[in-house]
Motif scaffolding. Structure first.
Motif: not given
Length: 172
Positions: A139-149
């Protein structure tokens, strides 16, 4: 403390598997490709996760791996222990009792302070990993990561996941 590369690979694979649909699976070779790893190296670690009940291995041409339980019920500690084993990272060899300055065993009745400090740190480290749930990491990755990633990862999962029959007709 240094953990093996297998821990990183195992956590990333578990996170990837958290994104597969329902009972779908992901082939180990696809995960190896996604992370630029040798398939044989990664399969060794996937098998460790399977043996510990973190992943489920589905045989057959449409088989692969999936989480054996919901991501909310998998901690980073579960994954680390599956790959690295349950032994503490520090193992006191009582070297204070060797060499030319060693004394009679009666001089060493108190536990080694270094060992006690290292085991205390190990308990804190494991407690922190036990609080970190795979679902929270995803969940943290999906909300904080670069949307392209995020989009690239989701597209990879969508391309490589293998749909399975419903759980009532699923083969063992």
């Amino acid at each position: 403390m240094k953990l093996g590369e297998g821990v990183e690979a195992a956590i990333h694979c578990a996170a990837m598997l958290a994104g597969v649909d329902g009972a779908a699976t992901m082939p180990g070779a696809a995960m190896a490709e996604a992370f630029g790893l040798s398939p044989s190296y990664l399969l060794k670690h996937l098998n460790m996760l399977t043996a510990q009940g973190i992943l489920e291995s589905v045989p057959g041409p449409a088989g692969g791996y999936r989480l054996a339980r919901p991501a909310e019920r998998i901690t980073l500690l579960d994954i680390v222990l599956a790959v690295e084993g349950r032994e503490p990272a520090f193992r006191c060899g009582e070297i204070r009792q060797r060499g030319p300055v060693r004394l009679d065993a009666s001089a060493y009745v108190k536990p080694c302070g270094i060992n006690a400090a290292m085991l205390k740190a190990e308990r804190a480290y494991r407690a922190a990993l036990a609080e970190a749930r795979l679902s929270d990491i995803v969940a943290a990755y999906q909300s904080d990561a670069d949307p392209r990633s995020v989009a690239a990862g989701c597209a990879f999962v969508a391309r490589h996941q293998r749909p399975q029959k419903s759980s009532s007709t699923k083969q063992a």
